[in-house]
Design a protein around this motif. Structure first.
Motif, PDB file in Angstrom:
ATOM      1  N   PHE A 114       3.103 -18.437  -1.164  1.00  0.00           N
ATOM      2  CA  PHE A 114       2.848 -17.454  -2.218  1.00  0.00           C
ATOM      3  C   PHE A 114       3.185 -18.053  -3.581  1.00  0.00           C
ATOM      4  O   PHE A 114       4.245 -18.668  -3.759  1.00  0.00           O
ATOM      5  N   LEU A 115       2.287 -17.851  -4.553  1.00  0.00           N
ATOM      6  CA  LEU A 115       2.470 -18.424  -5.884  1.00  0.00           C
ATOM      7  C   LEU A 115       2.503 -17.369  -6.993  1.00  0.00           C
ATOM      8  O   LEU A 115       2.969 -17.646  -8.095  1.00  0.00           O
ATOM      9  N   SER A 116       2.001 -16.161  -6.721  1.00  0.00           N
ATOM     10  CA  SER A 116       1.999 -15.084  -7.719  1.00  0.00           C
ATOM     11  C   SER A 116       3.223 -14.191  -7.549  1.00  0.00           C
ATOM     12  O   SER A 116       3.757 -14.044  -6.440  1.00  0.00           O
ATOM     13  N   GLU A 117       3.646 -13.573  -8.641  1.00  0.00           N
ATOM     14  CA  GLU A 117       4.678 -12.544  -8.556  1.00  0.00           C
ATOM     15  C   GLU A 117       4.110 -11.361  -7.775  1.00  0.00           C
ATOM     16  O   GLU A 117       3.006 -10.882  -8.083  1.00  0.00           O
ATOM     17  N   PRO A 118       4.820 -10.838  -6.780  1.00  0.00           N
ATOM     18  CA  PRO A 118       4.283  -9.717  -6.004  1.00  0.00           C
ATOM     19  C   PRO A 118       3.925  -8.500  -6.864  1.00  0.00           C
ATOM     20  O   PRO A 118       2.958  -7.796  -6.561  1.00  0.00           O
ATOM     21  N   ALA A 119       4.677  -8.288  -7.943  1.00  0.00           N
ATOM     22  CA  ALA A 119       4.417  -7.129  -8.786  1.00  0.00           C
ATOM     23  C   ALA A 119       3.213  -7.312  -9.703  1.00  0.00           C
ATOM     24  O   ALA A 119       2.783  -6.353 -10.356  1.00  0.00           O
ATOM     25  N   SER A 120       2.653  -8.533  -9.739  1.00  0.00           N
ATOM     26  CA  SER A 120       1.534  -8.797 -10.652  1.00  0.00           C
ATOM     27  C   SER A 120       0.185  -8.404 -10.063  1.00  0.00           C
ATOM     28  O   SER A 120      -0.830  -8.486 -10.749  1.00  0.00           O
ATOM     29  N   TYR A 121       0.164  -8.000  -8.796  1.00  0.00           N
ATOM     30  CA  TYR A 121      -1.088  -7.559  -8.196  1.00  0.00           C
ATOM     31  C   TYR A 121      -0.799  -6.452  -7.178  1.00  0.00           C
ATOM     32  O   TYR A 121       0.271  -6.389  -6.573  1.00  0.00           O
ATOM     33  N   GLU A 122      -1.784  -5.569  -7.023  1.00  0.00           N
ATOM     34  CA  GLU A 122      -1.695  -4.480  -6.052  1.00  0.00           C
ATOM     35  C   GLU A 122      -2.526  -4.830  -4.830  1.00  0.00           C
ATOM     36  O   GLU A 122      -3.607  -5.421  -4.944  1.00  0.00           O
ATOM     37  N   GLY A 123      -2.038  -4.451  -3.641  1.00  0.00           N
ATOM     38  CA  GLY A 123      -2.721  -4.823  -2.407  1.00  0.00           C
ATOM     39  C   GLY A 123      -2.475  -6.295  -2.119  1.00  0.00           C
ATOM     40  O   GLY A 123      -1.477  -6.885  -2.541  1.00  0.00           O
ATOM     41  N   GLY A 124      -3.396  -6.910  -1.370  1.00  0.00           N
ATOM     42  CA  GLY A 124      -3.330  -8.353  -1.164  1.00  0.00           C
ATOM     43  C   GLY A 124      -2.266  -8.857  -0.215  1.00  0.00           C
ATOM     44  O   GLY A 124      -1.975 -10.053  -0.203  1.00  0.00           O
ATOM     45  N   ALA A 125      -1.685  -7.986   0.608  1.00  0.00           N
ATOM     46  CA  ALA A 125      -0.675  -8.444   1.558  1.00  0.00           C
ATOM     47  C   ALA A 125      -1.333  -9.225   2.700  1.00  0.00           C
ATOM     48  O   ALA A 125      -2.464  -8.929   3.107  1.00  0.00           O
ATOM     49  N   LEU A 126      -0.632 -10.226   3.196  1.00  0.00           N
ATOM     50  CA  LEU A 126      -1.034 -10.903   4.424  1.00  0.00           C
ATOM     51  C   LEU A 126      -0.575 -10.027   5.586  1.00  0.00           C
ATOM     52  O   LEU A 126       0.607  -9.700   5.699  1.00  0.00           O
ATOM     53  N   VAL A 127      -1.509  -9.630   6.434  1.00  0.00           N
ATOM     54  CA  VAL A 127      -1.201  -8.743   7.558  1.00  0.00           C
ATOM     55  C   VAL A 127      -1.543  -9.465   8.855  1.00  0.00           C
ATOM     56  O   VAL A 127      -2.678  -9.924   9.044  1.00  0.00           O
ATOM     57  N   ILE A 128      -0.559  -9.571   9.751  1.00  0.00           N
ATOM     58  CA  ILE A 128      -0.724 -10.274  11.020  1.00  0.00           C
ATOM     59  C   ILE A 128      -0.622  -9.271  12.156  1.00  0.00           C
ATOM     60  O   ILE A 128       0.311  -8.463  12.204  1.00  0.00           O
ATOM     61  N   GLN A 129      -1.609  -9.316  13.059  1.00  0.00           N
ATOM     62  CA  GLN A 129      -1.638  -8.397  14.191  1.00  0.00           C
ATOM     63  C   GLN A 129      -0.742  -8.926  15.297  1.00  0.00           C
ATOM     64  O   GLN A 129      -0.921 -10.051  15.778  1.00  0.00           O
ATOM     65  N   LEU A 130       0.240  -8.127  15.704  1.00  0.00           N
ATOM     66  CA  LEU A 130       1.156  -8.494  16.779  1.00  0.00           C
ATOM     67  C   LEU A 130       1.092  -7.387  17.826  1.00  0.00           C
ATOM     68  O   LEU A 130       1.793  -6.385  17.740  1.00  0.00           O
ATOM     69  N   GLY A 131       0.205  -7.554  18.805  1.00  0.00           N
ATOM     70  CA  GLY A 131      -0.017  -6.487  19.786  1.00  0.00           C
ATOM     71  C   GLY A 131      -0.575  -5.262  19.087  1.00  0.00           C
ATOM     72  O   GLY A 131      -1.582  -5.325  18.384  1.00  0.00           O
ATOM     73  N   VAL A 146       5.207 -19.030   7.842  1.00  0.00           N
ATOM     74  CA  VAL A 146       4.615 -19.899   8.864  1.00  0.00           C
ATOM     75  C   VAL A 146       4.494 -19.073  10.143  1.00  0.00           C
ATOM     76  O   VAL A 146       5.463 -18.452  10.575  1.00  0.00           O
ATOM     77  N   TYR A 147       3.305 -19.060  10.735  1.00  0.00           N
ATOM     78  CA  TYR A 147       3.064 -18.189  11.881  1.00  0.00           C
ATOM     79  C   TYR A 147       2.038 -18.821  12.818  1.00  0.00           C
ATOM     80  O   TYR A 147       1.269 -19.710  12.410  1.00  0.00           O
ATOM     81  N   PRO A 148       1.991 -18.379  14.088  1.00  0.00           N
ATOM     82  CA  PRO A 148       1.051 -18.977  15.040  1.00  0.00           C
ATOM     83  C   PRO A 148      -0.396 -18.744  14.622  1.00  0.00           C
ATOM     84  O   PRO A 148      -0.770 -17.651  14.197  1.00  0.00           O
ATOM     85  N   SER A 149      -1.207 -19.762  14.774  1.00  0.00           N
ATOM     86  CA  SER A 149      -2.604 -19.681  14.349  1.00  0.00           C
ATOM     87  C   SER A 149      -3.477 -18.873  15.300  1.00  0.00           C
ATOM     88  O   SER A 149      -4.626 -18.567  14.972  1.00  0.00           O
ATOM     89  N   ASP A 150      -2.958 -18.534  16.468  1.00  0.00           N
ATOM     90  CA  ASP A 150      -3.786 -17.855  17.475  1.00  0.00           C
ATOM     91  C   ASP A 150      -3.694 -16.335  17.390  1.00  0.00           C
ATOM     92  O   ASP A 150      -3.950 -15.628  18.368  1.00  0.00           O
ATOM     93  N   MET A 151      -3.340 -15.809  16.207  1.00  0.00           N
ATOM     94  CA  MET A 151      -3.203 -14.370  16.037  1.00  0.00           C
ATOM     95  C   MET A 151      -4.200 -13.874  14.993  1.00  0.00           C
ATOM     96  O   MET A 151      -4.440 -14.548  13.987  1.00  0.00           O
ATOM     97  N   LEU A 152      -4.778 -12.695  15.232  1.00  0.00           N
ATOM     98  CA  LEU A 152      -5.635 -12.090  14.231  1.00  0.00           C
ATOM     99  C   LEU A 152      -4.816 -11.775  12.981  1.00  0.00           C
ATOM    100  O   LEU A 152      -3.681 -11.291  13.075  1.00  0.00           O
ATOM    101  N   HIS A 153      -5.392 -12.040  11.827  1.00  0.00           N
ATOM    102  CA  HIS A 153      -4.697 -11.737  10.581  1.00  0.00           C
ATOM    103  C   HIS A 153      -5.726 -11.483   9.483  1.00  0.00           C
ATOM    104  O   HIS A 153      -6.908 -11.791   9.643  1.00  0.00           O
ATOM    105  N   GLU A 154      -5.267 -10.918   8.400  1.00  0.00           N
ATOM    106  CA  GLU A 154      -6.158 -10.588   7.296  1.00  0.00           C
ATOM    107  C   GLU A 154      -5.383 -10.558   5.993  1.00  0.00           C
ATOM    108  O   GLU A 154      -4.146 -10.520   5.992  1.00  0.00           O
ATOM    109  N   VAL A 155      -6.115 -10.592   4.890  1.00  0.00           N
ATOM    110  CA  VAL A 155      -5.544 -10.353   3.567  1.00  0.00           C
ATOM    111  C   VAL A 155      -6.138  -9.044   3.066  1.00  0.00           C
ATOM    112  O   VAL A 155      -7.358  -8.909   2.971  1.00  0.00           O
TER     113      VAL A 155
END
Length: 220
Positions: A114-131, A146-155
């Motif tokens: 992550f390179l931006s300040e979290p408060a500088s943008y709305e939304g945009g979270a990295l979401v990882i599906q775990l079951g 750092v997370y396993p590459s074999d999981m569904l994820h989205e921004v």
């Protein structure tokens, strides 16, 4: 399974932001032209890419906990990506094998810096599906997940502001994530408690560590 790390200091973050501010970014589908869910911009400037990826690669490899957690054999040079308002990257799986020029690797682990300040943008979270659960990450500048590459994820969709991150993929000596986590935990216990053990028991523990790495590791 997941590891959050502080990999960049404030000066390094500022340098990367300055590189991004003056560099050329293009439609992120240049690297995945068939994607129907990828809506972002990625760095497309050779000089800027070389400078930025070298900085981040060195920072990751110099981070002791990254080494201990990932057991890295190879890593693609990190690539900066930008999300402006209404951009997102829908749920997707990372490719099992990746090629960049002459360099190819198996993607065991994915990494977002992550390179931006979290408060500088709305939304945009990295979401990882775990079951049936979803884990959401929106880190401070300079932190990495750092997370396993074999999981569904989205921004998630950015609704305002700008999200600047870098992404990379790692091939691990330990391909199986369960074995990798077990060995990481064992090594952590040995590091924290080993010197308090009887020397003969510590030697036996070190033998177990080495033999598990021999048995489970697929790269020297």
């Amino acid at each position: 399974m997941f590891k959050e790390l502080e990999v960049l200091n404030a000066a390094q973050v500022a340098e990367l932001r300055a590189i991004a501010a003056s560099a050329n970014f293009v439609d992120g589908r240049i690297s995945n032209p068939h994607s129907q869910v990828k809506q972002n911009l990625q760095l497309h400037d050779e000089a800027a890419y070389n400078r930025s990826s070298q900085l981040m690669t060195q920072a990751l490899y110099a981070h002791e906990d990254f080494q201990n957690f990932a057991f890295p054999v190879a890593m693609l040079p990190p690539m900066m990506a930008r999300y402006t308002s209404e951009m997102r990257y829908g749920a997707h799986a990372d490719a099992a094998f990746l090629q960049l020029g002459a360099m190819g690797l198996r993607s065991d682990l994915s990494c977002t810096i992550f390179l931006s300040e979290p408060a500088s943008y709305e939304g945009g979270a990295l979401v990882i599906q775990l079951g049936s659960r979803k884990l959401s990450f929106k880190g401070a500048p300079g932190t990495a997940i750092v997370y396993p590459s074999d999981m569904l994820h989205e921004v998630e969709r950015v609704t305002s502001g700008e999200r600047l991150v870098a992404i990379t993929f790692i091939q691990s000596r330990i391909a199986d994530k369960t074995r990798r986590e077990l060995l990481y935990d064992l090594n952590e216990v040995a590091a924290l408690e080993g010197l308090g053990m009887k020397p003969e028991n510590y030697a036996r523990l070190q033998l177990v560590q080495a033999n598990l790495l021999r048995r489970w590791g697929d790269k020297p």
